[in-house]
Motif scaffolding. Structure first.
Motif, PDB file in Angstrom:
ATOM      1  N   PHE A  61       0.834  -1.206   0.000  1.00 18.30           N
ATOM      2  CA  PHE A  61       0.000   0.000   0.000  1.00 18.30           C
ATOM      3  C   PHE A  61       0.867   1.253   0.000  1.00 18.30           C
ATOM      4  O   PHE A  61       0.637   2.202  -0.748  1.00 18.30           O
ATOM      5  CB  PHE A  61      -0.909  -0.036   1.228  1.00 18.30           C
ATOM      6  N   GLN A  62       1.915   1.240   0.830  1.00 18.60           N
ATOM      7  CA  GLN A  62       2.800   2.413   0.915  1.00 18.60           C
ATOM      8  C   GLN A  62       3.574   2.639  -0.373  1.00 18.60           C
ATOM      9  O   GLN A  62       3.808   3.783  -0.778  1.00 18.60           O
ATOM     10  CB  GLN A  62       3.758   2.258   2.110  1.00 18.60           C
ATOM     11  N   ASP A  63       3.951   1.545  -1.040  1.00 12.66           N
ATOM     12  CA  ASP A  63       4.653   1.676  -2.320  1.00 12.66           C
ATOM     13  C   ASP A  63       3.762   2.353  -3.365  1.00 12.66           C
ATOM     14  O   ASP A  63       4.243   3.089  -4.222  1.00 12.66           O
ATOM     15  CB  ASP A  63       5.095   0.302  -2.840  1.00 12.66           C
ATOM     16  N   LEU A  64       2.447   2.088  -3.283  1.00  7.96           N
ATOM     17  CA  LEU A  64       1.508   2.698  -4.215  1.00  7.96           C
ATOM     18  C   LEU A  64       1.173   4.132  -3.811  1.00  7.96           C
ATOM     19  O   LEU A  64       1.118   5.031  -4.647  1.00  7.96           O
ATOM     20  CB  LEU A  64       0.216   1.864  -4.279  1.00  7.96           C
ATOM     21  N   THR A  65       0.958   4.339  -2.503  1.00 12.37           N
ATOM     22  CA  THR A  65       0.458   5.648  -2.066  1.00 12.37           C
ATOM     23  C   THR A  65       1.541   6.723  -1.983  1.00 12.37           C
ATOM     24  O   THR A  65       1.213   7.908  -1.999  1.00 12.37           O
ATOM     25  CB  THR A  65      -0.246   5.547  -0.701  1.00 12.37           C
ATOM     26  N   GLY A  66       2.810   6.323  -1.925  1.00  9.20           N
ATOM     27  CA  GLY A  66       3.882   7.324  -1.915  1.00  9.20           C
ATOM     28  C   GLY A  66       3.768   8.274  -3.103  1.00  9.20           C
ATOM     29  O   GLY A  66       3.665   9.494  -2.928  1.00  9.20           O
ATOM     30  N   PRO A  67       3.735   7.730  -4.348  1.00 11.48           N
ATOM     31  CA  PRO A  67       3.584   8.605  -5.512  1.00 11.48           C
ATOM     32  C   PRO A  67       2.250   9.362  -5.521  1.00 11.48           C
ATOM     33  O   PRO A  67       2.183  10.493  -6.002  1.00 11.48           O
ATOM     34  CB  PRO A  67       3.653   7.625  -6.696  1.00 11.48           C
ATOM     35  N   ILE A  68       1.187   8.741  -4.988  1.00 12.56           N
ATOM     36  CA  ILE A  68      -0.116   9.424  -4.949  1.00 12.56           C
ATOM     37  C   ILE A  68      -0.056  10.606  -3.992  1.00 12.56           C
ATOM     38  O   ILE A  68      -0.578  11.687  -4.284  1.00 12.56           O
ATOM     39  CB  ILE A  68      -1.240   8.440  -4.544  1.00 12.56           C
ATOM     40  N   ASP A  69       0.607  10.426  -2.840  1.00 13.34           N
ATOM     41  CA  ASP A  69       0.748  11.531  -1.884  1.00 13.34           C
ATOM     42  C   ASP A  69       1.562  12.678  -2.488  1.00 13.34           C
ATOM     43  O   ASP A  69       1.255  13.855  -2.269  1.00 13.34           O
ATOM     44  CB  ASP A  69       1.404  11.037  -0.587  1.00 13.34           C
ATOM     45  N   GLU A  70       2.595  12.342  -3.240  1.00 11.75           N
ATOM     46  CA  GLU A  70       3.393  13.371  -3.923  1.00 11.75           C
ATOM     47  C   GLU A  70       2.534  14.125  -4.941  1.00 11.75           C
ATOM     48  O   GLU A  70       2.626  15.351  -5.069  1.00 11.75           O
ATOM     49  CB  GLU A  70       4.588  12.729  -4.636  1.00 11.75           C
ATOM     50  N   LEU A  71       1.683  13.392  -5.648  1.00 13.13           N
ATOM     51  CA  LEU A  71       0.794  14.000  -6.633  1.00 13.13           C
ATOM     52  C   LEU A  71      -0.198  14.949  -5.951  1.00 13.13           C
ATOM     53  O   LEU A  71      -0.419  16.076  -6.424  1.00 13.13           O
ATOM     54  CB  LEU A  71       0.041  12.891  -7.385  1.00 13.13           C
TER      55      LEU A  71
END
Length: 203
Positions: A61-71
């Motif tokens: 989940f964190q691997d996916l959400t890291g880029p989403i949080d940056e976005l």
């Protein structure tokens, strides 16, 4: 290869195999022992990286959400123009590029995911992206277009697995549809004026 490189590679292999087993057999029915056996490593080697199945899912989940949080952070600093919203959709498509197996896991294990801490976190991010795409006073149909743009990217990845064609071409096709929805939800008559609109407005 460095120790860190080998460690990173092992972690990735564990995640890949775990996702495959979780999707095929179900999260509840898959044990860490079975994941270790599939990888042909000891349970101790698996424990070095992940102590529990939930730790494993949280790492995915964190691997996916890291880029989403940056976005989300980037979009929050931009003017709320159609161009920004189209770029949000484009970058979200990039963030989801390799997330197909994770979405398959979410789809196949909805009941288990509800009990894990990741469920609420993902929902919150979807609502934030939705708010970034729609206008505060937008009509209901335009709100539906914006939320559909997001979910078409998730559902599209899942459904398009069974359609013949190059994965990258399919991703681009899904992105095109999502972009069309966001554009339709932000017609010129209802878009906020750009700061420089006085100079650039066409007659």
């Amino acid at each position: 290869m460095s120790t860190q490189g080998r460690r990173g590679n092992t972690r990735q292999r564990i995640q890949d195999v775990a996702l495959e087993l979780f999707s095929e057999r179900g999260y509840e029915k898959t044990s860490l022992r079975e994941i270790a056996e599939q990888l042909e490593v000891t349970k101790a080697a698996l424990y070095y990286h992940f102590k529990t199945k939930e730790d494993l899912v949280i790492s995915l989940f964190q691997d996916l959400t890291g880029p989403i949080d940056e976005l989300i952070a980037w979009a929050g600093e931009q003017p709320r123009t159609l161009e920004t919203k189209q770029e949000v959709i484009r970058r979200y498509s990039e963030a989801l590029r390799s997330a197909g197996p994770f979405f398959r896991f979410l789809q196949e294990n909805q009941a288990a995911v509800r009990d894990l801490s990741i469920g609420e976190g993902f929902k919150e991010r979807m609502l934030t992206l939705f708010d970034l795409l729609k206008e505060p006073e937008s009509e209901l149909t335009d709100q539906v277009r914006c939320i559909t743009a997001l979910f078409s990217m998730h559902a599209g990845m899942f459904a398009m697995q069974h359609v013949e064609g190059d994965p990258e071409e399919k991703r681009k096709a899904i992105l095109e549809v999502a972009t069309e929805l966001v554009t339709a939800a932000n017609p010129p008559s209802r878009r906020p004026a750009r700061p420089d609109s006085a100079q650039t407005a066409s007659p």
